[in-house]
Structures are given as C-alpha cells and as structure tokens.
Design an enzyme around this catalytic site. Structure first.
Site, mmCIF file in Angstrom:
data_model
loop_
_atom_site.group_PDB
_atom_site.id
_atom_site.type_symbol
_atom_site.label_atom_id
_atom_site.label_comp_id
_atom_site.label_asym_id
_atom_site.label_seq_id
_atom_site.Cartn_x
_atom_site.Cartn_y
_atom_site.Cartn_z
ATOM 1 N N THR A 117 -6.616 -3.213 -3.640
ATOM 2 C CA THR A 117 -6.343 -4.225 -4.656
ATOM 3 C C THR A 117 -5.327 -5.254 -4.169
ATOM 4 O OG1 THR A 117 -5.222 -4.544 -6.781
ATOM 5 C CG2 THR A 117 -4.695 -2.544 -5.621
ATOM 6 N N TYR A 141 0.826 1.421 -9.658
ATOM 7 C CA TYR A 141 -0.600 1.264 -9.343
ATOM 8 C C TYR A 141 -0.756 0.669 -7.940
ATOM 9 C CZ TYR A 141 -5.210 -0.885 -9.225
ATOM 10 O OH TYR A 141 -6.466 -1.285 -8.830
#
Ligand SMILES: NC(=O)c1ccc[n+]([C@@H]2O[C@H](COP(=O)([O-])OP(=O)(O)OC[C@H]3O[C@@H](n4cnc5c(N)ncnc54)[C@H](O)[C@@H]3O)[C@@H](O)[C@H]2O)c1
Length: 326
Positions: A117, A141
């Site tokens: 990501t 995350y």
C-alpha cells in the site's frame, strides 16, 4: 496452481475474474470470510475457509495442491481502526503474512504477489511518489505492510528460497467490476468512493469530510484513485513478470494523478444526480495530506495498461454496484 488469499474480498474477487479472463484455470482461494463473501467467488473456484496464519492448515494445503504461485490479499485494512487496535493489525498483517511466506518458501512456491500500500510512504515530501521515496508510515496498518515487504526482501536477499515476489503498492482502489455483478461489499468500509456511493444511494444520511484545512487547493486530502479492474489486471501482469524474469521487484500501482475529497464528492454528485449532504469535521489521525503515484516503473516493466482511468467511470461503477448489490 495459484493460491489466492483473501480472494473472497473486494480486490481479490475482482482479481479472480482477471485471472480467469487471462486463461488461468487452476485457482484455489484461502479466506476466513472475516470481511469477504462466499458469493463473491466465481462458482468454479474452490474456497478453503481458514486463516493464512494457520500453519497446520497451510501444511495441508501445500501437501495436497501443487501451488507454484500465491497472490496474497488477506489483511485488515482500516487505517483508523489500526490506530486504535494495533495488535490486531500487527498480528494479521505481519505475523500471519510471515507464517504464510515462511510456509510458501518451505514448500518451494516460486511466485508471490503481495498487496502492499502507499500507506508505507506516510506523508511524502513531494508528489508524485516514486518507489524509492522514504518510507514513513503514519499508522500501524502502513507499518505492518512495510514490515511484510521487509520480510520478503530479507528472505530473498538471504538466497535460500526459490521464491520471488512482486510487492504492488496500491494507491486508492475504487469502483466496481465494469461488467457488473461484483463490487465492494466490505462491512464498515471507510474508503471514500464507496462511502460516497452509499450516501448517494441514501444508505447513509451524509458524507463526513475529515479535515478541510490541509495545504491543498481546496483544503481536503488528495489521493490517487485506481479502478479495481485495472488494479486486478496488474496482478496478472505481475505474475507474468515473475515467471518471465524470475526476480523480485516493488511497484507503485496507481494512475499518477490525484483528486481531492471534494472533487470526488463533485464527481459522485454529477454521476448520481443526487445533491447529498456533506459535513466538514476535524482531521482524522493517521491520514496523509496528499499522495499520488509515480507509476513510470510499473508502466516500463510490466505489460500493463490502464483502461478505466476516468473518475466519473469509477464513481458510476461504484454507484451502480451500490444500488444493486446483494
Ligand atoms: N482497498 C484499498 O483501497 C487498498 C489499498 C491498498 C492496499 N490494499 C490491500 O489490498 C488487500 C485486499 O484489500 P480489500 O480492499 O480487498 O479488502 P477486503 O477486506 O475486501 O478483503 C480482504 C480479504 O481477506 C480476508 N482475510 C482477512 N484476514 C484473513 C486471514 N487471516 N486469513 C484469511 N483470509 C483473511 C477477508 O475475509 C477478505 O476476504 C489488503 O491486503 C489491503 O491491505 C487495499
């Protein structure tokens, strides 16, 4: 045979269609259905219900099936939740991934495509962001994803594995399958296009805009939105790359331009014809101000071309799906 973890989720289920369209027929899905749905799988793809962190289950899968490639989508991905519940994110995204990768290596899997990501970059010093930009994730995350990238890098660098990997650093994935019948059904989704489509359909009464005092042209955050079908087809190209080149690489996967939150709101209002309510609220912890991809490396090295780089099409497909979804 290809093992797709998290294949019952949003991106995984679209990638299954892209794999099948490209002629791949030997596919197995491993998903614990935490946020995925059995109905999202093509009827001719088998599901093994369980966790990627279950070493005993992985032993069984690798002994029973000739798996040579893995697409690893399974993860938790809500930024705000990761700030509140870091253990959940480090456990599922890093620990469980490391178990899967170790087992894959033990069973001589050759090709591994990892869903990374742009959150690993944090707030980049400038845009567009290249792959070499400093990594400074703002939340658990992003950190848990970066740790998995490092794990893969070190494993391959040590030279004792048959495995090569491609890490695809997705920017903001949005929209729904252009052929219809499939889209995002993640419970409690927080992604902007999805939430905006829900508001336009009357499933939520208003859209909250987190922060209107960022240093951008309209004060709201900028992101690079990529259509899920383009993202899915890049996985087919990444697998081809691994089979052809037999080496590891990382790629940014975005379109290379950004839209503000208010520009997405305007696009969704345009395609829906609904003038829904928008409320400005304070910034959210862990959000970057602006980020969009330098995708030149991917365009040069993977056999991939975006087909749906149109913000109205992205919003329209998300809206059509939201209006009809199960
Ligand atoms: N959606 C985005 O904008 C975006 C952006 C960047 C990266 N990603 C990455 O893409 C991947 C897929 O995201 P998505 O949007 O499809 O999310 P999703 O929640 O729809 O899909 C994740 C899937 O993984 C499954 N899963 C979770 N933990 C598991 C476990 N331990 N074992 C087996 N299955 C498990 C879930 O049930 C679900 O089917 C994730 O790795 C995410 O970090 C997504």
């Amino acid at each position: 045979m290809i093992l797709v973890t998290g294949g019952a989720g949003y991106i995984g289920s679209h990638t299954l269609r892209a794999l099948q369209a490209a002629g791949h027929t030997q596919i197995l899905v491993l998903d614990n259905l935490y946020s995925g749905h059995r109905w999202a799988l093509p009827s001719n793809v088998a599901l093994i219900e369980g966790s990627v962190g279950d070493a005993t289950l992985l032993d069984r899968i690798f002994k029973e099936h000739p798996i040579d490639s893995i697409l690893h989508f399974a993860a938790h991905l809500e930024v705000e939740e990761s700030v509140r519940e870091p253990v959940k994110y480090y456990e599922n995204n890093f620990r469980n991934s490391s178990i899967l990768i170790s087992k894959a290596s033990e069973y001589l899997v050759k090709n591994f495509v990892f869903s990374s990501t742009c959150a690993i970059y944090g707030n980049p010093p400038s845009n567009p962001v290249g792959e070499d930009c400093p990594k400074s994730p703002l939340n658990p995350y992003g950190k848990s994803k970066l740790m998995t990238e490092w794990f893969l890098e070190d494993l391959v660098r040590a030279g004792k594995t048959a495995l090569n990997y491609v890490s695809l650093r997705y920017f903001n994935v949005a929209g729904a399958h252009v052929a219809g019948g499939l889209g995002q059904a993640t419970p409690r989704a927080t992604q902007l296009v999805k939430v905006t489509a829900e508001v336009a359909c009357g499933k939520r009464d208003k859209l909250l805009v987190y922060g209107s005092d960022y240093a951008t042209h309209d004060g709201t955050c900028i992101r690079d939105y990529i259509h899920v079908d383009d993202l899915a087809s890049a996985h087919v190209s990444a697998l081809d790359f691994l089979k052809r080149e037999r080496r590891s690489e990382v790629f940014n996967l975005g379109y290379g331009s950004g839209y503000t939150v208010l520009e997405i709101v305007a696009a969704m209002k345009r395609v829906s014809g609904v003038n829904f309510k928008v409320e400005m609220v304070p910034r959210r912890p862990g959000d970057a101000e602006a980020i969009f991809a330098d995708n030149s490396k991917l365009l040069a090295m993977l056999d991939w071309k975006p087909r749906y780089a149109d913000i109205d099409l992205i919003c329209q497909t998300a809206l059509d799906w939201e209006r009809t979804r199960p």
